[in-house]
Design a protein around this motif. Structure first.
Motif, PDB file in Angstrom:
ATOM      1  N   CYS A   1       0.715  -1.208  -0.133  1.00  9.09           N
ATOM      2  CA  CYS A   1       0.170  -0.102   0.101  1.00  9.09           C
ATOM      3  C   CYS A   1       0.884   1.280  -0.072  1.00  9.09           C
ATOM      4  N   LEU A   2       0.244   2.335  -0.357  1.00  9.82           N
ATOM      5  CA  LEU A   2       1.101   3.684  -0.602  1.00  9.82           C
ATOM      6  C   LEU A   2       1.492   4.222   0.667  1.00  9.82           C
ATOM      7  N   HIS A   3       0.726   4.098   1.779  1.00 10.18           N
ATOM      8  CA  HIS A   3       0.991   4.581   2.852  1.00 10.18           C
ATOM      9  C   HIS A   3       2.089   3.868   3.826  1.00 10.18           C
ATOM     10  N   LEU A   4       2.441   2.718   3.144  1.00  8.49           N
ATOM     11  CA  LEU A   4       3.434   1.944   3.909  1.00  8.49           C
ATOM     12  C   LEU A   4       4.806   1.769   2.968  1.00  8.49           C
ATOM     13  N   GLN A   5       4.758   2.774   1.683  1.00  5.35           N
ATOM     14  CA  GLN A   5       5.904   2.787   0.972  1.00  5.35           C
ATOM     15  C   GLN A   5       7.271   3.682   1.643  1.00  5.35           C
ATOM     16  N   PRO A   6       8.311   3.422   1.705  1.00  3.67           N
ATOM     17  CA  PRO A   6       9.275   3.795   2.296  1.00  3.67           C
ATOM     18  C   PRO A   6       9.342   5.466   1.963  1.00  3.67           C
ATOM     19  N   VAL A   7       9.159   5.929   1.043  1.00  6.73           N
ATOM     20  CA  VAL A   7       9.258   7.322   1.042  1.00  6.73           C
ATOM     21  C   VAL A   7       8.132   8.054   1.801  1.00  6.73           C
ATOM     22  N   TYR A   8       7.239   7.518   2.233  1.00  7.02           N
ATOM     23  CA  TYR A   8       6.180   8.124   3.064  1.00  7.02           C
ATOM     24  C   TYR A   8       6.287   7.626   4.619  1.00  7.02           C
ATOM     25  N   GLU A   9       7.253   7.132   4.889  1.00  5.95           N
ATOM     26  CA  GLU A   9       7.555   6.886   6.315  1.00  5.95           C
ATOM     27  C   GLU A   9       7.238   8.222   7.241  1.00  5.95           C
ATOM     28  N   ASN A  10       7.822   9.503   6.841  1.00  4.33           N
ATOM     29  CA  ASN A  10       7.683  10.574   7.550  1.00  4.33           C
ATOM     30  C   ASN A  10       6.259  10.954   7.763  1.00  4.33           C
ATOM     31  N   LEU A  11       5.081  10.359   7.060  1.00  7.02           N
ATOM     32  CA  LEU A  11       3.613  10.751   7.416  1.00  7.02           C
ATOM     33  C   LEU A  11       3.038  10.095   8.441  1.00  7.02           C
ATOM     34  N   GLY A  12       3.759   9.132   9.012  1.00  8.09           N
ATOM     35  CA  GLY A  12       3.486   8.475  10.307  1.00  8.09           C
ATOM     36  C   GLY A  12       2.445   7.459  10.271  1.00  8.09           C
ATOM     37  N   TYR A  13       2.219   6.838   9.032  1.00  9.10           N
ATOM     38  CA  TYR A  13       1.260   5.749   8.954  1.00  9.10           C
ATOM     39  C   TYR A  13       2.381   4.529   9.484  1.00  9.10           C
ATOM     40  N   SER A  14       1.608   3.364   9.982  1.00  8.43           N
ATOM     41  CA  SER A  14       2.350   2.269  10.252  1.00  8.43           C
ATOM     42  C   SER A  14       1.343   1.122   9.898  1.00  8.43           C
ATOM     43  N   GLU A  15       1.849  -0.298   9.717  1.00  8.15           N
ATOM     44  CA  GLU A  15       1.027  -1.419   9.447  1.00  8.15           C
ATOM     45  C   GLU A  15      -0.249  -1.481  10.397  1.00  8.15           C
ATOM     46  N   GLY A  16      -1.154  -1.563  10.129  1.00  4.09           N
ATOM     47  CA  GLY A  16      -2.263  -1.602  10.682  1.00  4.09           C
ATOM     48  C   GLY A  16      -3.350  -0.252  10.654  1.00  4.09           C
ATOM     49  N   SER A  17      -2.515   0.649  10.157  1.00  2.00           N
ATOM     50  CA  SER A  17      -3.191   2.057  10.112  1.00  2.00           C
ATOM     51  C   SER A  17      -4.404   2.076   9.074  1.00  2.00           C
ATOM     52  N   LEU A  18      -4.360   1.421   8.068  1.00  2.00           N
ATOM     53  CA  LEU A  18      -5.405   1.249   6.960  1.00  2.00           C
ATOM     54  C   LEU A  18      -5.806  -0.308   6.707  1.00  2.00           C
ATOM     55  N   PRO A  19      -6.157  -0.880   7.680  1.00  2.00           N
ATOM     56  CA  PRO A  19      -6.289  -2.416   7.488  1.00  2.00           C
ATOM     57  C   PRO A  19      -6.977  -3.021   6.288  1.00  2.00           C
ATOM     58  N   VAL A  20      -8.183  -2.444   5.767  1.00  2.00           N
ATOM     59  CA  VAL A  20      -8.711  -2.886   4.737  1.00  2.00           C
ATOM     60  C   VAL A  20      -8.030  -2.796   3.641  1.00  2.00           C
ATOM     61  N   ALA A  21      -7.367  -1.786   3.288  1.00  2.00           N
ATOM     62  CA  ALA A  21      -6.566  -1.757   1.955  1.00  2.00           C
ATOM     63  C   ALA A  21      -5.292  -2.669   2.316  1.00  2.00           C
ATOM     64  N   GLU A  22      -4.643  -2.948   3.518  1.00  2.00           N
ATOM     65  CA  GLU A  22      -3.421  -3.763   3.660  1.00  2.00           C
ATOM     66  C   GLU A  22      -3.862  -5.241   3.597  1.00  2.00           C
ATOM     67  N   LYS A  23      -5.210  -5.510   3.994  1.00  2.00           N
ATOM     68  CA  LYS A  23      -5.749  -6.996   3.771  1.00  2.00           C
ATOM     69  C   LYS A  23      -5.882  -7.342   2.253  1.00  2.00           C
ATOM     70  N   ALA A  24      -6.222  -6.268   1.710  1.00  2.00           N
ATOM     71  CA  ALA A  24      -6.443  -6.563   0.045  1.00  2.00           C
ATOM     72  C   ALA A  24      -5.419  -6.682  -0.489  1.00  2.00           C
ATOM     73  N   SER A  25      -4.331  -5.923  -0.253  1.00  2.00           N
ATOM     74  CA  SER A  25      -2.699  -5.968  -0.860  1.00  2.00           C
ATOM     75  C   SER A  25      -2.230  -7.402  -0.458  1.00  2.00           C
ATOM     76  N   ASP A  26      -2.965  -8.119   0.637  1.00  2.00           N
ATOM     77  CA  ASP A  26      -2.089  -9.538   1.006  1.00  2.00           C
ATOM     78  C   ASP A  26      -2.826 -10.595  -0.014  1.00  2.00           C
ATOM     79  N   GLU A  27      -4.307 -10.405  -0.486  1.00  2.00           N
ATOM     80  CA  GLU A  27      -4.934 -11.145  -0.959  1.00  2.00           C
ATOM     81  C   GLU A  27      -5.340 -11.173  -2.691  1.00  2.00           C
ATOM     82  N   VAL A  28      -5.205  -9.866  -3.092  1.00  2.00           N
ATOM     83  CA  VAL A  28      -5.867  -9.846  -4.347  1.00  2.00           C
ATOM     84  C   VAL A  28      -4.818 -10.479  -5.586  1.00  2.00           C
TER      85      VAL A  28
END
Length: 365
Positions: free
Chosen positions: A312-339
């Motif tokens: 997911c985009l919020h977990l890309q290295p370049v956006y680490e400074n935005l403060g997101y982490s694993e679990g921040s957006l669980p629906v998108a993260e689950k989709a990226s693991d299954e699609v």
């Protein structure tokens, strides 16, 4: 081997027309903008039912120039999805603004409109919904929220040529829209290409100025722009392809309907088409909790497949400074693991799609 996509088949069906158009363009020596680009822009605007279509160098530039035309820059925030190609967020950063990611609808993979208002603050200037995989985002809800808060709406329609919502084509559902003609798209160029669409005269005028270094009149520059012009060669080739785009989308829809029937009893999640939407299946994307095992099984049987998108985009290295982490957006993260996306290109044969279906069924059963 059944490929995920085979561009050579489409080329062969149009080879005489494409080569004739290319040679005529070369002989004309009108290589930058000019009548060929203007003709394509007019044809595209008519098909998309919009007032203005502005050809640019690629889909990323289309997004960036649209944001520039809206006046979005440093200190501004733009709400968008974490489940998309990187360019959706990249362009926000490129103009100096900050992307604000909110979670997605688990069924369509598009921006969840119910989460938008909680992300709006005094710095919010725009929303970028993505019509992901060729299914329109929930534009009625998104536009209503945007109107209430005086925000721009920029459609990322890179994957949605021919898609509709309530009989209105994507590209005319927001303030502006951006299309990509990357060769793998439903309407693909023979190289890079992009298009900005809008019904707003002022935004269209700004976009046209920005794509040529902010120039109005010969060597008269009114603002800092970019160099992003749709090449005339790409325009003439796109004009050859344009009349075929609907039949290609119809073929994609037919493949998707076949797969849906074949997979209805399996323990996988199938793509949906919400009421009022006309899905054009840039990707036919299923979900499986055993996705990685399924990939290996398909590869063993010579069936091409791909993951869009594995991180997911919020977990890309370049956006680490935005403060997101694993679990921040669980629906998108689950989709990226299954699609997982399966072959759905228009020229796929009935025999090939049956082989794809059989390979999936044999794994799931």
């Amino acid at each position: 081997m059944i490929p995920l996509l085979d561009l050579t088949r489409q080329y062969q069906t149009l080879k005489p027309e494409l080569e004739k158009a290319a040679l005529e363009l070369l002989e004309s020596c009108h290589y930058i903008l000019g009548p060929s680009v203007a003709e394509f822009e007019e044809n595209a605007a008519r098909l998309l039912q919009v007032k203005h279509a502005i050809g640019v160098a690629n889909g990323t530039d289309a997004l960036q120039i649209a944001l520039m035309a809206m006046g979005i820059g440093p200190g501004d925030e733009v709400i968008t999805t974490p489940f998309s190609f990187f360019a959706t967020a990249e362009v926000i950063s490129m103009v100096g603004a900050t992307p604000v990611f909110i979670d997605i609808d688990p069924a369509t993979y598009n921006l969840n409109p119910q989460l938008i208002e909680s992300a709006i603050n005094e710095n919010t200037r725009a929303i970028i919904p993505v019509h992901l995989f060729g299914h329109a985002a929930a534009m009625d809800e998104i536009n209503a929220i945007a109107k209430q808060h005086n925000l721009y709406v920029l459609e990322d329609a890179a994957q949605a040529w021919g898609a509709q919502l309530n009989n209105v084509p994507c590209g005319g559902l927001g303030d502006m829209a951006a299309f990509s003609f990357y060769p793998t798209k439903n309407l693909g160029a023979c190289g890079e290409g992009g298009l900005i669409t809008t019904n707003n005269d002022d935004l269209a005028d700004k976009a046209r100025t920005l794509r040529v270094h902010g120039q109005k009149g010969t060597y008269i520059h009114h603002e800092i722009g970019v160099n992003s012009r749709l090449q005339a060669l790409q325009a003439v080739l796109l004009n050859v392809k344009l009349p075929h785009a609907q039949s290609w989308n119809d073929a994609r829809r037919a493949h998707a309907a076949f797969y849906n029937k074949q997979f209805v009893d399996l323990d996988i999640v199938l793509p949906i088409e919400t009421p009022g939407a006309h899905h054009v299946y840039h990707q036919y994307t299923i979900r499986s909790t055993r996705r990685d095992e399924l990939i290996e099984a398909l590869k063993a049987q010579g069936v091409g497949c791909a993951i869009y998108y594995p991180k997911c985009l919020h977990l890309q290295p370049v956006y680490e400074n935005l403060g997101y982490s694993e679990g921040s957006l669980p629906v998108a993260e689950k989709a990226s693991d299954e699609v997982l996306s399966l072959p759905v290109f228009p020229e796929l044969t009935e025999e090939e799609r049956q082989t794809v279906a059989d390979a999936v069924r044999s794994f799931e059963n």
